[in-house]
Structure formats: C-alpha cells, structure tokens
Scaffold this motif. Structure first.
Motif, PDB file in Angstrom:
ATOM      1  N   UNK A 190       0.835  -1.198   0.000  1.00 48.95           N
ATOM      2  CA  UNK A 190       0.000   0.000   0.000  1.00 48.95           C
ATOM      3  C   UNK A 190       0.874   1.253   0.000  1.00 48.95           C
ATOM      4  N   UNK A 191       1.883   1.264   0.862  1.00 56.24           N
ATOM      5  CA  UNK A 191       2.754   2.438   0.953  1.00 56.24           C
ATOM      6  C   UNK A 191       3.530   2.646  -0.344  1.00 56.24           C
ATOM      7  N   UNK A 192       4.001   1.563  -0.931  1.00 57.28           N
ATOM      8  CA  UNK A 192       4.765   1.661  -2.171  1.00 57.28           C
ATOM      9  C   UNK A 192       3.887   2.197  -3.305  1.00 57.28           C
ATOM     10  N   UNK A 193       2.663   1.668  -3.409  1.00 56.28           N
ATOM     11  CA  UNK A 193       1.738   2.109  -4.461  1.00 56.28           C
ATOM     12  C   UNK A 193       1.334   3.561  -4.240  1.00 56.28           C
ATOM     13  N   UNK A 194       1.131   3.948  -2.980  1.00 53.68           N
ATOM     14  CA  UNK A 194       0.795   5.338  -2.683  1.00 53.68           C
ATOM     15  C   UNK A 194       1.923   6.263  -3.127  1.00 53.68           C
ATOM     16  N   UNK A 195       3.153   5.906  -2.798  1.00 51.76           N
ATOM     17  CA  UNK A 195       4.292   6.727  -3.193  1.00 51.76           C
ATOM     18  C   UNK A 195       4.406   6.871  -4.696  1.00 51.76           C
ATOM     19  N   UNK A 196       4.171   5.780  -5.413  1.00 52.38           N
ATOM     20  CA  UNK A 196       4.246   5.829  -6.876  1.00 52.38           C
ATOM     21  C   UNK A 196       3.133   6.698  -7.460  1.00 52.38           C
ATOM     22  N   UNK A 197       1.934   6.620  -6.860  1.00 49.09           N
ATOM     23  CA  UNK A 197       0.841   7.465  -7.346  1.00 49.09           C
ATOM     24  C   UNK A 197       1.101   8.938  -7.049  1.00 49.09           C
ATOM     25  N   UNK A 198       1.728   9.209  -5.920  1.00 50.10           N
ATOM     26  CA  UNK A 198       2.084  10.592  -5.592  1.00 50.10           C
ATOM     27  C   UNK A 198       3.061  11.142  -6.624  1.00 50.10           C
ATOM     28  N   UNK A 199       4.019  10.332  -7.032  1.00 48.05           N
ATOM     29  CA  UNK A 199       4.969  10.773  -8.053  1.00 48.05           C
ATOM     30  C   UNK A 199       4.269  11.036  -9.376  1.00 48.05           C
ATOM     31  N   UNK A 200       3.313  10.189  -9.724  1.00 52.49           N
ATOM     32  CA  UNK A 200       2.545  10.395 -10.958  1.00 52.49           C
ATOM     33  C   UNK A 200       1.767  11.711 -10.873  1.00 52.49           C
ATOM     34  N   UNK A 201       1.170  11.953  -9.702  1.00 54.86           N
ATOM     35  CA  UNK A 201       0.409  13.191  -9.509  1.00 54.86           C
ATOM     36  C   UNK A 201       1.308  14.415  -9.661  1.00 54.86           C
ATOM     37  N   UNK A 202       2.516  14.330  -9.138  1.00 53.38           N
ATOM     38  CA  UNK A 202       3.462  15.428  -9.262  1.00 53.38           C
ATOM     39  C   UNK A 202       3.844  15.651 -10.724  1.00 53.38           C
ATOM     40  N   UNK A 203       4.113  14.560 -11.431  1.00 52.89           N
ATOM     41  CA  UNK A 203       4.496  14.667 -12.839  1.00 52.89           C
ATOM     42  C   UNK A 203       3.390  15.290 -13.678  1.00 52.89           C
ATOM     43  N   UNK A 204       2.145  14.933 -13.369  1.00 50.57           N
ATOM     44  CA  UNK A 204       1.012  15.422 -14.144  1.00 50.57           C
ATOM     45  C   UNK A 204       0.382  16.681 -13.546  1.00 50.57           C
ATOM     46  N   UNK A 205       0.963  17.151 -12.441  1.00 48.30           N
ATOM     47  CA  UNK A 205       0.493  18.359 -11.778  1.00 48.30           C
ATOM     48  C   UNK A 205      -0.998  18.270 -11.424  1.00 48.30           C
ATOM     49  N   UNK A 206      -1.336  17.147 -10.817  1.00 49.25           N
ATOM     50  CA  UNK A 206      -2.711  16.901 -10.397  1.00 49.25           C
ATOM     51  C   UNK A 206      -2.785  16.799  -8.872  1.00 49.25           C
ATOM     52  N   UNK A 207      -3.867  17.278  -8.272  1.00 43.68           N
ATOM     53  CA  UNK A 207      -4.067  17.094  -6.832  1.00 43.68           C
ATOM     54  C   UNK A 207      -4.174  15.608  -6.491  1.00 43.68           C
ATOM     55  N   UNK A 208      -4.009  15.293  -5.214  1.00 40.59           N
ATOM     56  CA  UNK A 208      -4.128  13.913  -4.737  1.00 40.59           C
ATOM     57  C   UNK A 208      -5.280  13.831  -3.743  1.00 40.59           C
ATOM     58  N   UNK A 209      -6.160  12.847  -3.943  1.00 34.91           N
ATOM     59  CA  UNK A 209      -7.264  12.593  -3.014  1.00 34.91           C
ATOM     60  C   UNK A 209      -6.843  11.443  -2.107  1.00 34.91           C
ATOM     61  N   UNK A 210      -6.701  11.734  -0.821  1.00 44.17           N
ATOM     62  CA  UNK A 210      -6.152  10.748   0.115  1.00 44.17           C
ATOM     63  C   UNK A 210      -7.245  10.043   0.910  1.00 44.17           C
ATOM     64  N   UNK A 211      -7.228   8.721   0.815  1.00 42.43           N
ATOM     65  CA  UNK A 211      -8.073   7.833   1.618  1.00 42.43           C
ATOM     66  C   UNK A 211      -7.170   7.273   2.712  1.00 42.43           C
ATOM     67  N   UNK A 212      -7.402   7.671   3.950  1.00 37.86           N
ATOM     68  CA  UNK A 212      -6.544   7.223   5.057  1.00 37.86           C
ATOM     69  C   UNK A 212      -7.431   6.752   6.199  1.00 37.86           C
ATOM     70  N   UNK A 213      -7.460   5.446   6.417  1.00 39.42           N
ATOM     71  CA  UNK A 213      -8.301   4.880   7.468  1.00 39.42           C
ATOM     72  C   UNK A 213      -7.466   3.982   8.365  1.00 39.42           C
TER      73      UNK A 213
ATOM     74  N   UNK B 111       1.037   7.639   6.193  1.00 39.26           N
ATOM     75  CA  UNK B 111       0.489   8.209   4.960  1.00 39.26           C
ATOM     76  C   UNK B 111       1.150   9.555   4.669  1.00 39.26           C
ATOM     77  N   UNK B 112       1.259  10.374   5.686  1.00 43.17           N
ATOM     78  CA  UNK B 112       1.877  11.689   5.518  1.00 43.17           C
ATOM     79  C   UNK B 112       3.339  11.553   5.114  1.00 43.17           C
ATOM     80  N   UNK B 113       4.031  10.591   5.701  1.00 43.08           N
ATOM     81  CA  UNK B 113       5.437  10.381   5.347  1.00 43.08           C
ATOM     82  C   UNK B 113       5.578   9.981   3.885  1.00 43.08           C
ATOM     83  N   UNK B 114       4.693   9.108   3.402  1.00 41.16           N
ATOM     84  CA  UNK B 114       4.727   8.700   1.986  1.00 41.16           C
ATOM     85  C   UNK B 114       4.579   9.908   1.065  1.00 41.16           C
ATOM     86  N   UNK B 115       3.733  10.836   1.481  1.00 38.20           N
ATOM     87  CA  UNK B 115       3.478  12.013   0.652  1.00 38.20           C
ATOM     88  C   UNK B 115       4.619  13.014   0.721  1.00 38.20           C
ATOM     89  N   UNK B 116       5.129  13.262   1.929  1.00 34.23           N
ATOM     90  CA  UNK B 116       6.233  14.225   2.051  1.00 34.23           C
ATOM     91  C   UNK B 116       7.493  13.716   1.356  1.00 34.23           C
TER      92      UNK B 116
END
Length: 240
Positions: A86-109, A118-123
């Motif tokens: 989960x953490x690895x996939x989240x990090x990869x999606x964050x990088x994609x969001x950065x590359x495409x300059x898109x916001x990220x919608x975070x599901x954190x439960x 979750x915050x560490x993966x994003x930072x």
C-alpha cells in the motif's frame, strides 16, 4: 455548492472486460458536470504494478482533475506485506500526480500511526505546495495541524460523520476548531448515511453547510461559498 467525491478507484476486483467498460463510460465525459479522479486504494499483493501504466493513461483522459482515491487503510487488517505494498503504491501514485500536476485525493483509514505513515509517503514524494484533499477526514486536531504544516494547501473533506453527533460527538468539536478555508463538503454517497440512517445522497451537502455555519458564526450561504471556492481552487475548476 460542489459535492466533492472521487470516482470509484481503479480496482483489482474487475475482469478485464468489466474494467474497460467501466472506465470507457467515465473517461468519455458523458456527463458534463462530473469530473473524474482515478487511483488505487486498499491494494493487496494480488494487485499488479502494470495497473499503474493503465492509471497513467486514464489520467490523460477527459475531465480528469485528480489522482485518487489513494492512500493507506488498515481496517481490513492487511498483512505486513500488503501494508508495505500500500505504501509503495501510494508513493508511486504521488509521483505520478506530481508529474502530471494533479491534486491527490487521500483515503486514510486506521489510527494516528496510519496517518503518520500516509503523511510520510506524501512528504517523501511531493513538494510542500502540492494540492491534497484528505477525503472524509475524521482525525484529531493534532493530526489536522500536522498535515497543514506539512502541506499548507491541504483541504479536509467534511462528511456526514458530522451529522451523527451521537456516534461521533468529538467530530463536531473538531470541525468547530478547523478554519473554513481548509474545508470541503462531501457526502461519500451512497456509502455514508444521513443522520436518520437513510441512504447517503449528494443533497446532504446542504445539511453539512447548515451544521458548520452556526459554530463558525456565519450563514449557510457563506459556508457554501467558501467551501465551493476551496474546491474550485484545489481542483482548478474554472466553471461549474
């Protein structure tokens, strides 16, 4: 008012044919007033990384405004390997969001530790000025402040949890302390019910605005205006 709700995630529970049909209907933008967000959440070892390539293609389609929902979820008691994925996939999606300059919608439960992971993966993968939507936020005030410090542009989705004061009395106290400029209204319909237990509906955004207005000493209309402006800025929506 804008009802903020990301589309169903690009899940691993679909056959290839179901997957293609589901997203063809969305990415062609048949409904002009609906914008799309695509992402993975609650991934397991069964999820193939090749789906990330499909995700990148979807994010280039019509009316896409964000990556998500994506994030971390321990409510299903994932194995340690699943959680690491989960953490690895989240990090990869964050990088994609950065590359495409898109916001990220975070599901954190989960718990406070889940939020910190979750915050560490994003930072680790996003600049501090990146736009983030904490979907259906129901954490603590300390958590709210910690995310704001890390990402000053983060917005927090206020959901029908606020309408159920018997079950979530602490949530009203939290929302009273939060700044209106940090809030979005969302219903997560039909998954979250109304105060009376009825099936969730986007119409509940009006009830949410009314509930927020009084403790902040503003009108319902003002809450609607501010939260709508918040959503438009976050998702870069120029016209409704």
């Amino acid at each position: 008012m804008i009802e903020v709700h990301s589309s169903d995630d690009v899940g691993c529970n679909y056959t290839e044919e179901q997957y293609e049909q589901k997203w063809v209907e969305l990415v062609n933008g048949y409904l002009k007033q609906i914008s799309n967000a695509f992402g993975f959440k609650e991934v397991t070892q069964a999820c193939d990384y090749i789906w990330l390539e499909d995700l990148e293609g979807l994010l280039d389609s019509k009316k896409v405004v964000a990556v998500g929902e994506c994030g971390l979820d321990i409510t299903g008691r994932p194995s340690s390997k699943d959680f690491e994925k989960q953490k690895d996939i989240l990090g990869k999606q964050a990088k994609i969001a950065q590359q495409k300059r898109l916001p990220v919608v975070i599901h954190c439960r989960g718990n406070y530790d889940t939020s910190n992971e979750c915050l560490r993966c994003l930072t680790d993968n996003l600049p501090a000025d990146h736009h983030i939507h904490r979907h259906c936020f129901n954490g603590s005030y300390a958590e709210y402040i910690k995310w704001k410090i890390a990402f000053p542009e983060v917005k927090f989705g206020i959901s029908p949890f606020l309408l159920n004061e018997i079950k979530y009395p602490q949530f009203r106290v939290l929302v009273c302390k939060m700044e209106l400029r940090d809030l979005l209204l969302e219903t997560d319909a039909p998954y979250l019910p109304g105060a009376d237990g009825s099936t969730g509906s986007p119409l509940l955004v009006k009830d949410l605005a009314e509930k927020i207005a009084n403790p902040h000493n503003v009108s319902t209309e003002e809450v609607a205006r501010i939260t709508t402006d918040n959503a438009k800025k976050l998702y870069k929506i120029k016209e409704l």
